[in-house]
Design an enzyme around this catalytic site. Structure first.
Site, PDB file in Angstrom:
ATOM      1  N   ASN A  10       0.978  -1.084   0.174  1.00 39.52           N
ATOM      2  CA  ASN A  10      -0.021   0.249  -0.064  1.00 39.52           C
ATOM      3  C   ASN A  10       0.802   1.115  -0.072  1.00 39.52           C
ATOM      4  OD1 ASN A  10      -2.414  -1.329   0.207  1.00 39.52           O
ATOM      5  ND2 ASN A  10      -2.068  -1.850   2.653  1.00 39.52           N
ATOM      6  N   CYS A  20      -4.598  -7.394  -4.920  1.00 32.91           N
ATOM      7  CA  CYS A  20      -5.278  -5.939  -5.336  1.00 32.91           C
ATOM      8  C   CYS A  20      -5.563  -6.369  -6.795  1.00 32.91           C
ATOM      9  CB  CYS A  20      -4.039  -4.922  -5.486  1.00 32.91           C
ATOM     10  SG  CYS A  20      -4.799  -3.366  -6.490  1.00 32.91           S
ATOM     11  N   GLY A  21      -7.096  -6.630  -7.034  1.00 30.25           N
ATOM     12  CA  GLY A  21      -7.436  -7.181  -8.314  1.00 30.25           C
ATOM     13  C   GLY A  21      -7.153  -6.081  -9.410  1.00 30.25           C
ATOM     14  N   ASN A  43     -11.110  -2.673   4.007  1.00 26.95           N
ATOM     15  CA  ASN A  43     -11.575  -1.641   2.915  1.00 26.95           C
ATOM     16  C   ASN A  43     -13.025  -1.324   3.053  1.00 26.95           C
ATOM     17  OD1 ASN A  43      -8.797  -1.933   1.555  1.00 26.95           O
ATOM     18  ND2 ASN A  43      -9.314  -3.969   1.469  1.00 26.95           N
ATOM     19  N   CYS A 102     -11.006   0.033  -6.918  1.00 23.35           N
ATOM     20  CA  CYS A 102     -10.686  -0.993  -6.212  1.00 23.35           C
ATOM     21  C   CYS A 102     -11.155  -2.379  -6.817  1.00 23.35           C
ATOM     22  CB  CYS A 102     -10.745  -0.948  -4.811  1.00 23.35           C
ATOM     23  SG  CYS A 102     -10.746  -2.329  -3.588  1.00 23.35           S
TER      24      CYS A 102
END
Length: 329
Positions: free
Chosen positions: A103, A112-113, A230, A268
């Site tokens: 991050n 993280c897609g 998230n 996201c």
């Protein structure tokens, strides 16, 4: 894609002098990409934060290092995946690539897609892999093995199975937490979803409320998952479901997100998957398997596929672009 020589002028980045970097984004979720085929480019948290600084650094929601899995020494997850899937043997000649994602504050993240899409696009641009349309590429993440398929709109990612963080509460109440954010007059019920990383999804009634949120401040979640979460705020489309070009139903939602360790981002990927999963639960209609999720940075597609064990696999599809490449001076 532009080529630049990038001066850093930042304390702590001297060790990275001469390092080649690429800036990439996937529906506005942006990353600093570093290729490390020899496994020698260790990254410290303060270096990641400096690279991601939007005023004094390159700027990004995170840093992604591409490193062969067999060179990630001492990582138990990597060792387990390689032991369980010997067909994915990772060598200098044919490496399985590990996506080392951090991050923007330097903290380590599981997945993280959008980052996986950017990662695949970066590997291809660096001539580290080849991927023709329709072919699949395995990518190792801290949330486990993911697959990337080249498709006309960019890349489709096999995200694995989604699940509830609190199955009992989800089953009885369709919510398991309360969320308060700047711009909301009272706490709102939320549903927590795991996509390999934690998400807390809040439904809002209209787009005005969505736009008025101040997501520069971290929403407060009660109870907050042990590793943080998230937070996605979603507004279902009206109508929620329409008929696609192939005659199949398509759901649509609009979303904003505050990512832990980052702040608000333009997109996201795992959050879009979690948002679609939560809306399906609230709508009590799991027959709609294809969802379009609009985010500030564009649109992604989420597809659910039932498994024999009753769980559902999730696929995320969308574009990825490279912005610039350069060398830290």
């Amino acid at each position: 894609m532009k080529e630049n020589r990038v001066a850093h002028h930042l304390t702590g980045l001297d060790a990275l002098t001469g390092t080649s970097i690429t800036k990439a984004h996937a529906t506005g979720n942006d990353f600093v990409m570093i290729a490390d085929p020899t496994g020698e480019q260790a990254l410290e948290a303060h270096q990641v934060a400096a690279l991601c600084d939007r005023h004094l650094g390159i700027g990004g929601d995170g840093v992604i290092r591409a490193v062969p899995a067999h060179l990630v020494i001492g990582d138990a997850m990597v060792s387990r995946v390689l032991a369980e899937t010997p067909e994915l043997s990772s060598t200098d000649e044919a490496p399985l690539w590990f996506m080392d994602y951090r991050n923007s504050d330097g903290s380590v993240s599981e997945m993280c897609g959008n980052g996986v899409r950017a990662f695949a696009h970066f590997l291809i641009a660096e001539d580290l892999v080849q991927l023709a349309e329709g072919q699949e590429l395995p990518v190792l993440t801290r949330a486990g093995l993911r697959t990337v398929r080249k498709v006309p709109e960019g890349y489709a990612i096999g995200m694995g199975v989604w699940s509830f963080l609190d199955p009992e509460q989800a089953a009885s109440n369709a919510s398991d937490a309360l969320v308060i954010a700047a711009g909301l007059d009272e706490p709102r019920p939320a549903l927590s979803i795991s996509m390999g990383n934690p998400h807390t999804v809040v439904a809002l009634s209209d787009e005005t409320t969505l736009q008025d949120l101040n997501l520069h401040e971290a929403p407060k979640v009660d109870p907050v998952p042990p590793a943080g979460t998230n937070v996605e705020f979603v507004v279902p489309a009206e109508p929620l479901v329409t008929q696609g070009e192939d005659g199949q139903p398509v759901g649509r939602v609009r979303m904003r997100v505050h990512e832990r360790g980052v702040g608000e981002t333009m997109s996201c990927g795992t959050g879009a998957c979690a948002a679609a999963a939560a809306v399906r639960v609230w709508a009590a209609d799991d027959s709609v398997n294809l969802w379009k999720v609009d985010v500030p940075g564009g649109q992604v597609t989420v597809r659910f596929t039932a498994r024999a064990d009753g769980a559902e696999d999730v696929e995320l599809a969308g574009p990825a672009e490279l912005v610039l490449t350069g060398t830290l001076a």
